[in-house]
Design an enzyme around this catalytic site. Structure first.
Site, PDB file in Angstrom:
ATOM      1  N   HIS A  38       5.956  -5.885   4.590  1.00 46.85           N
ATOM      2  CA  HIS A  38       6.230  -6.093   3.166  1.00 46.85           C
ATOM      3  C   HIS A  38       7.637  -5.686   2.743  1.00 46.85           C
ATOM      4  CE1 HIS A  38       1.806  -6.321   3.231  1.00 46.85           C
ATOM      5  NE2 HIS A  38       2.012  -7.210   2.284  1.00 46.85           N
ATOM      6  N   HIS A  45       2.479 -12.899   7.464  1.00 52.75           N
ATOM      7  CA  HIS A  45       1.353 -12.222   8.101  1.00 52.75           C
ATOM      8  C   HIS A  45       0.031 -12.681   7.494  1.00 52.75           C
ATOM      9  CE1 HIS A  45       2.486  -9.732   4.627  1.00 52.75           C
ATOM     10  NE2 HIS A  45       1.200  -9.387   4.572  1.00 52.75           N
ATOM     11  N   CYS A  80      -8.436  -7.868  -2.126  1.00 50.60           N
ATOM     12  CA  CYS A  80      -7.606  -8.507  -1.111  1.00 50.60           C
ATOM     13  C   CYS A  80      -7.181  -7.464  -0.086  1.00 50.60           C
ATOM     14  CB  CYS A  80      -6.399  -9.205  -1.728  1.00 50.60           C
ATOM     15  SG  CYS A  80      -5.396  -8.179  -2.784  1.00 50.60           S
ATOM     16  N   HIS A  82      -5.754  -7.073   4.418  1.00 47.67           N
ATOM     17  CA  HIS A  82      -5.258  -7.626   5.681  1.00 47.67           C
ATOM     18  C   HIS A  82      -6.244  -7.309   6.795  1.00 47.67           C
ATOM     19  CE1 HIS A  82      -1.751  -6.389   3.222  1.00 47.67           C
ATOM     20  NE2 HIS A  82      -1.329  -7.594   3.543  1.00 47.67           N
ATOM     21  N   GLU A 100     -12.956  -1.273  -1.883  1.00 50.86           N
ATOM     22  CA  GLU A 100     -12.309  -1.409  -3.195  1.00 50.86           C
ATOM     23  C   GLU A 100     -13.300  -1.456  -4.344  1.00 50.86           C
ATOM     24  OE1 GLU A 100      -9.341  -4.404  -3.876  1.00 50.86           O
ATOM     25  OE2 GLU A 100      -8.225  -3.852  -2.085  1.00 50.86           O
ATOM     26  N   TYR A 115       1.922 -18.249   0.593  1.00 47.42           N
ATOM     27  CA  TYR A 115       2.869 -17.955  -0.481  1.00 47.42           C
ATOM     28  C   TYR A 115       3.822 -16.851  -0.059  1.00 47.42           C
ATOM     29  CZ  TYR A 115       0.414 -13.632  -1.455  1.00 47.42           C
ATOM     30  OH  TYR A 115      -0.122 -12.380  -1.339  1.00 47.42           O
ATOM     31  N   GLU A 126       5.535  -9.981  -0.627  1.00 46.51           N
ATOM     32  CA  GLU A 126       4.311 -10.540  -0.051  1.00 46.51           C
ATOM     33  C   GLU A 126       4.708 -11.879   0.582  1.00 46.51           C
ATOM     34  OE1 GLU A 126       1.276  -9.323  -0.003  1.00 46.51           O
ATOM     35  OE2 GLU A 126       1.174  -7.871  -1.627  1.00 46.51           O
ATOM     36  N   GLU A 128       2.470 -14.261   2.832  1.00 44.98           N
ATOM     37  CA  GLU A 128       1.158 -14.235   3.451  1.00 44.98           C
ATOM     38  C   GLU A 128       0.544 -15.605   3.733  1.00 44.98           C
ATOM     39  OE1 GLU A 128      -0.213  -9.824   2.089  1.00 44.98           O
ATOM     40  OE2 GLU A 128      -1.031 -11.468   0.915  1.00 44.98           O
ATOM     41  N   TRP A 174      -0.212 -14.337  -6.387  1.00 43.97           N
ATOM     42  CA  TRP A 174      -1.045 -15.187  -5.545  1.00 43.97           C
ATOM     43  C   TRP A 174      -2.332 -15.633  -6.243  1.00 43.97           C
ATOM     44  CZ3 TRP A 174      -0.165  -9.997  -4.730  1.00 43.97           C
ATOM     45  CH2 TRP A 174      -1.241  -9.139  -4.947  1.00 43.97           C
TER      46      TRP A 174
END
Length: 189
Positions: A38, A45, A80, A82, A100, A115, A126, A128, A174
């Site tokens: 980032h 990624h 969201c 990874h 979360e 994006y 970002e 991604e 996003w």
């Protein structure tokens, strides 16, 4: 099927976790730490965005906590994150949804949104290959982690689109794209 059992979580420095680097076709080409991926100019990624709907077609939104390193305090999709290198995306998304929002929801991957966005407040980027997953929830209340989520609300996608158009800086960059991927599916009203 929804299981709202409180999920165990251990304190983790999420910025030091590995992410899977990808090429323009989404093929894995390596890995690095979240923080490194980032940093400007941003390394492409793999990521995921989860959108949870109820049977009335409303979407569960979260306002990102003030302590987030990227786009803090902005409204966004349900959760969201990874996947770790080699980890199945749906598995990682399910774990993160529990961390979360305190929820377990069956998730279905419905597409990818690519994006790149720079956070003007923090300087992070970002970039991604964002797998979009959707789920249905009617019988449980979120129990968000306050370190991740400031608050949450349910919202009709059409009203959400109007608000995104009128106040774009209130939302993660996003969010509009992943919303369109998610709502293009016949599974969601």
């Amino acid at each position: 099927m929804t299981d709202t059992t409180q999920l165990p979580t251990a304190p983790t420095d999420r910025e030091s976790l590995p992410v899977e680097l990808v090429d323009t076709a989404g093929n894995t080409v390596g890995s690095c730490a979240v923080s490194e991926a980032h940093r400007a100019p941003g390394a492409p990624h793999r990521a995921f965005s989860v959108l949870v709907f109820n049977s009335r077609g409303q979407l569960l939104l979260q306002q990102r906590a003030l302590g987030k390193t990227r786009f803090p305090a902005r409204w966004s999709n349900t959760c969201c994150g990874h996947p770790a290198p080699g980890q199945p995306v749906a598995e990682a998304a399910g774990i993160r949804l529990g961390e979360e929002m305190g929820l377990r929801v069956a998730l279905t991957e419905v597409g990818v949104y690519r994006y790149r966005a720079e956070d003007p407040r923090t300087g992070y980027v970002e970039h991604e290959w964002d797998h979009v997953l959707i789920g249905l929830l009617d019988d449980a209340a979120p129990q968000p982690d306050p370190a991740e989520v400031a608050t949450y609300r349910w919202m009709n996608p059409d009203d959400l689109r109007r608000q995104m158009r009128d106040e774009p800086h209130e939302f993660s960059p996003w969010f509009a794209g992943v919303l369109e991927v998610a709502t293009a599916q016949p599974l969601i009203p």
